[in-house]
Design an enzyme around this catalytic site. Structure first.
Site, PDB file in Angstrom:
ATOM      1  N   GLU A 178      -2.958   4.642  16.841  1.00 24.16           N
ATOM      2  CA  GLU A 178      -2.069   5.192  15.804  1.00 24.16           C
ATOM      3  C   GLU A 178      -2.004   6.705  15.969  1.00 24.16           C
ATOM      4  O   GLU A 178      -3.032   7.359  16.146  1.00 24.16           O
ATOM      5  CB  GLU A 178      -2.612   4.862  14.413  1.00 24.16           C
ATOM      6  CG  GLU A 178      -1.768   5.503  13.308  1.00 24.16           C
ATOM      7  CD  GLU A 178      -2.294   5.201  11.910  1.00 24.16           C
ATOM      8  OE1 GLU A 178      -2.265   4.030  11.516  1.00 24.16           O
ATOM      9  OE2 GLU A 178      -2.729   6.151  11.234  1.00 24.16           O
ATOM     10  N   THR A 216       2.812   6.984  12.216  1.00 18.59           N
ATOM     11  CA  THR A 216       2.755   6.968  10.754  1.00 18.59           C
ATOM     12  C   THR A 216       4.035   7.525  10.142  1.00 18.59           C
ATOM     13  O   THR A 216       4.813   8.220  10.798  1.00 18.59           O
ATOM     14  CB  THR A 216       1.555   7.781  10.212  1.00 18.59           C
ATOM     15  OG1 THR A 216       1.751   9.151  10.564  1.00 18.59           O
ATOM     16  CG2 THR A 216       0.248   7.280  10.755  1.00 18.59           C
ATOM     17  N   HIS A 239       5.875   2.970  11.419  1.00 16.62           N
ATOM     18  CA  HIS A 239       5.456   2.708  10.042  1.00 16.62           C
ATOM     19  C   HIS A 239       6.634   3.036   9.123  1.00 16.62           C
ATOM     20  O   HIS A 239       7.434   3.936   9.421  1.00 16.62           O
ATOM     21  CB  HIS A 239       4.284   3.608   9.634  1.00 16.62           C
ATOM     22  CG  HIS A 239       3.026   3.371  10.428  1.00 16.62           C
ATOM     23  ND1 HIS A 239       1.781   3.710   9.940  1.00 16.62           N
ATOM     24  CD2 HIS A 239       2.807   2.836  11.661  1.00 16.62           C
ATOM     25  CE1 HIS A 239       0.844   3.409  10.839  1.00 16.62           C
ATOM     26  NE2 HIS A 239       1.444   2.876  11.890  1.00 16.62           N
ATOM     27  N   GLY A 263       3.139   2.341   0.608  1.00 12.04           N
ATOM     28  CA  GLY A 263       2.833   3.777   0.557  1.00 12.04           C
ATOM     29  C   GLY A 263       1.899   4.048  -0.607  1.00 12.04           C
ATOM     30  O   GLY A 263       1.869   3.307  -1.593  1.00 12.04           O
ATOM     31  N   TYR A 322      -6.597  -5.125   3.801  1.00 10.10           N
ATOM     32  CA  TYR A 322      -7.743  -4.330   3.339  1.00 10.10           C
ATOM     33  C   TYR A 322      -9.019  -5.177   3.285  1.00 10.10           C
ATOM     34  O   TYR A 322      -9.224  -5.932   2.323  1.00 10.10           O
ATOM     35  CB  TYR A 322      -7.410  -3.760   1.945  1.00 10.10           C
ATOM     36  CG  TYR A 322      -6.142  -2.943   1.997  1.00 10.10           C
ATOM     37  CD1 TYR A 322      -6.201  -1.573   2.210  1.00 10.10           C
ATOM     38  CD2 TYR A 322      -4.883  -3.555   1.932  1.00 10.10           C
ATOM     39  CE1 TYR A 322      -5.032  -0.825   2.339  1.00 10.10           C
ATOM     40  CE2 TYR A 322      -3.718  -2.821   2.065  1.00 10.10           C
ATOM     41  CZ  TYR A 322      -3.803  -1.455   2.270  1.00 10.10           C
ATOM     42  OH  TYR A 322      -2.653  -0.721   2.415  1.00 10.10           O
ATOM     43  N   HIS A 343      -7.744  -3.610  -1.531  1.00  5.14           N
ATOM     44  CA  HIS A 343      -6.997  -2.366  -1.767  1.00  5.14           C
ATOM     45  C   HIS A 343      -7.593  -1.691  -3.003  1.00  5.14           C
ATOM     46  O   HIS A 343      -7.915  -2.366  -3.991  1.00  5.14           O
ATOM     47  CB  HIS A 343      -5.509  -2.699  -1.976  1.00  5.14           C
ATOM     48  CG  HIS A 343      -4.659  -1.485  -2.126  1.00  5.14           C
ATOM     49  ND1 HIS A 343      -4.366  -0.936  -3.354  1.00  5.14           N
ATOM     50  CD2 HIS A 343      -4.063  -0.684  -1.205  1.00  5.14           C
ATOM     51  CE1 HIS A 343      -3.596   0.137  -3.174  1.00  5.14           C
ATOM     52  NE2 HIS A 343      -3.400   0.304  -1.876  1.00  5.14           N
TER      53      HIS A 343
END
Ligand code: FAD
Length: 295
Positions: free
Chosen positions: A17, A48, A78, A109, A144, A148
């Site tokens: 990334e 990103t 992204h 976001g 996650y 999250h």
């Protein structure tokens, strides 16, 4: 090329990334980094999407196009939605499509105190629905391992992850984590809930104290005892912390490989040397895994 297909072709998908440079710098600032990252032979590069206004957001398209056209590597652009109107998202999709970029990591976001939240998209799944309705893109989504930060429970979060799969996510990339057991436990729970898409592990090497504080604050990731010992011992020295961070991330990746992870996504923070050292530490392992997979 559809990035999700790589997971059928390889045992381990390896990617980086990067983030676009700010507006005061030209694109040429990242050009060298991109070229050098390309030499490390990642399967794809993700770019990103900043929350800092339309011009910065456009940089994601610009850098993704640069990756596609000059590095001959597939970009994963992204895209976030919480502070965007449908018309703005539509403009970005047009631009990506014009640049022949068809792989998108679709996200909500972060909502920060200064984020202007629009009504058009509340959750990533709504953005994915919108993009899928329009057609022409392959979607990935975020997940996650430790839940999250806003979600009431990991169980609920996995429900919403399933919704993202139902809305078109063909693979997932995890939030960074430092405790592999949290990742294994999460993958087991996701599979039990019917999530069949590949779950690529997001790994961030911690290399300096400022980054460490910010990263831990934003991600809420648990810090295992071993890592917290390294931080308190070496955090005050940038060079020593970089070495310790590379070592920790390398060990994390090797253990993930041993445990049949489907992919590693390295949060490079545009630090070429760090990406290079980690890649050198693991590249033969990855090629052996991929070779034995093909036999
Ligand atoms: P969602 O999936 O929409 O989830 C957000 C919250 O809402 C979660 O708590 C979830 O449990 C809950 N939720 C979801 N659906 C529902 C529903 N239907 N009803 C009720 N609750 C629901 N941010 C950027 O700004 N730019 C980037 O480039 C970027 N790249 C990232 C890359 C990766 C791999 C990851 C893991 C994160 C990235 N982020 C980025 C951060 C991301 O935008 C934030 O983590 C954000 O807070 C959540 O995005 P999401 O797409 O996971 O949101």
């Amino acid at each position: 090329m559809k990035i999700a297909k790589l997971f059928d072709q390889k045992k381990i998908v390896y990617s980086f990334e990067i983030y676009p440079p700010n507006l005061s710098s030209g694109v040429d600032v990242v050009y060298e980094t991109l070229k050098n990252l390309t030499n490390l032979k990642p399967d794809y590069l993700s770019v990103t999407y900043g929350a800092g206004g339309t011009e910065v957001k456009n940089r994601t398209c610009e850098i993704s196009a640069l990756i596609k056209n000059t590095c001959a590597i597939e970009p994963l652009a992204h895209l976030t939605c919480v502070n965007s109107r449908k018309s703005e998202v539509s403009d970005v999709l047009n631009q990506l499509s014009n640049d022949n970029i068809h792989n998108i990591l679709a996200m909500r976001g972060d909502i920060r105190p200064n984020t202007v939240v629009r009504d058009d998209f509340k959750y990533a799944s709504q953005l994915m629905d919108y993009i899928a309705g329009r057609g022409g893109f392959h979607l990935a989504a975020a997940c996650y391992p430790e839940g999250h930060p806003e979600c009431e429970s990991l169980k609920k979060d996995i429900e919403y992850m399933k919704l993202k799969q139902d809305c078109g996510a063909q693979f997932f990339i995890t939030q960074l984590f430092f405790d592999n057991d949290a990742y294994y436990d999460f993958v087991d729970k996701a599979r039990a809930r019917g999530i069949t898409a590949p779950i690529q592990a997001g790994i961030m090497p911690l290399t300096n104290i400022k980054q460490i504080e910010r990263t831990l604050y934003l991600s809420g990731a648990k810090v295992p005892h071993k890592l917290s010992r390294l931080i308190s011992r070496y955090g005050s020295n940038r060079v020593a912390m970089t070495q310790a961070g590379i070592m920790y991330a390398t060990e994390q990746i090797i253990s993930l490989l041993e445990n049949d992870v489907q992919g590693i996504h390295l949060y490079t923070m545009n630090k070429l040397d760090v990406a290079r050292k980690i890649t050198e530490n693991i590249d033969h392992l990855i090629s052996m895994e991929n070779t034995s997979y093909l036999v």
